[in-house]
Design a protein around this motif. Structure first.
Motif, PDB file in Angstrom:
ATOM      1  N   CYS A  73       0.834  -1.214   0.000  1.00 46.93           N
ATOM      2  CA  CYS A  73       0.000   0.000   0.000  1.00 46.93           C
ATOM      3  C   CYS A  73       0.863   1.256   0.000  1.00 46.93           C
ATOM      4  O   CYS A  73       2.081   1.200   0.037  1.00 46.93           O
ATOM      5  N   LYS A  76       0.031   7.064   4.162  1.00 48.20           N
ATOM      6  CA  LYS A  76      -0.359   8.471   4.226  1.00 48.20           C
ATOM      7  C   LYS A  76       0.198   9.143   5.477  1.00 48.20           C
ATOM      8  O   LYS A  76       0.662  10.281   5.425  1.00 48.20           O
ATOM      9  N   ASP A 153      -3.033   4.298   5.608  1.00 48.61           N
ATOM     10  CA  ASP A 153      -2.691   4.326   4.187  1.00 48.61           C
ATOM     11  C   ASP A 153      -3.571   5.333   3.441  1.00 48.61           C
ATOM     12  O   ASP A 153      -4.454   5.965   4.023  1.00 48.61           O
ATOM     13  N   THR A 154      -3.310   5.482   2.150  1.00 50.24           N
ATOM     14  CA  THR A 154      -4.028   6.479   1.358  1.00 50.24           C
ATOM     15  C   THR A 154      -5.487   6.102   1.121  1.00 50.24           C
ATOM     16  O   THR A 154      -6.274   6.945   0.691  1.00 50.24           O
ATOM     17  N   ASP A 155      -5.870   4.856   1.412  1.00 52.58           N
ATOM     18  CA  ASP A 155      -7.273   4.439   1.315  1.00 52.58           C
ATOM     19  C   ASP A 155      -8.032   4.696   2.620  1.00 52.58           C
ATOM     20  O   ASP A 155      -9.215   4.369   2.731  1.00 52.58           O
ATOM     21  N   GLU A 157      -7.368   3.221   5.486  1.00 55.44           N
ATOM     22  CA  GLU A 157      -7.270   2.055   6.374  1.00 55.44           C
ATOM     23  C   GLU A 157      -6.121   2.268   7.360  1.00 55.44           C
ATOM     24  O   GLU A 157      -5.064   2.777   6.989  1.00 55.44           O
TER      25      GLU A 157
END
Length: 172
Positions: A73, A76, A153-155, A157
């Motif tokens: 992944c 972020k 992460d950028t999603d 999560e």
């Protein structure tokens, strides 16, 4: 002298009645640090020096926490917190000694925070086979009850890693 320069920092003479002359420097250790590849965030790793002859020997004020992460992944942000709510960012009083001994750092209990976040901008892509280094500048502190690291992460999560063991961070 303080490096890197900050117009938020100020200096005052310490108790100079003792044989070891000292100076108190107030610095702000950022609560949010910006990711830098294989390094500390710009401006997040202060050094201090005292000299009467213009020959400066800078000594690090903080230590570091290096995380090496693998995966697929994009990271972020990474947030560090002590399980004992230790103060690790914000205003910090650094005492620098004229004899060149190691500086000491004490967080200002009224103007400090109990977390540091490493902001990775648009995200740092991880590799499944090779670890990516994430380095946080942390003042000398003993996480007596351990620490918690939240990786987002950028999603959106998040993964929370908790280490309940005592873990000291020493000045490097």
């Amino acid at each position: 002298m303080l490096y890197p320069y900050s117009d938020l920092a100020w200096c005052a003479k310490g108790d100079n009645s003792s044989p070891t002359k000292s100076y108190k420097v107030e610095v702000v250790l950022p609560e949010t640090q910006t990711y830098a590849e294989n390094s500390f965030a710009n401006g997040a790793f202060p050094m201090a020096a005292v000299s009467s002859d213009n020959e400066l020997v800078f000594r690090n004020v903080c230590g570091g926490l290096k995380l090496q992460i693998t995966g697929g992944c994009k990271i972020k942000s990474i947030k560090l917190e002590g399980l004992g709510e230790e103060l690790i960012s914000g205003e910090c009083n650094v005492v620098v000694y004229a004899d060149g001994s190691a500086p000491t750092a004490v967080m200002d209990s009224e103007n400090a925070a109990a977390s540091i976040t490493l902001d990775c901008g648009d995200g740092v892509q991880l590799d499944l086979d090779s670890p990516t280094a994430f380095i946080l500048s942390v003042p000398p502190v003993e996480f007596k009850s351990g620490m918690q690291i939240t990786i987002t992460d950028t999603d959106g999560e998040s993964m929370v890693l908790t280490n309940p063991s005592a873990n000291p961070i020493k000045r490097s």
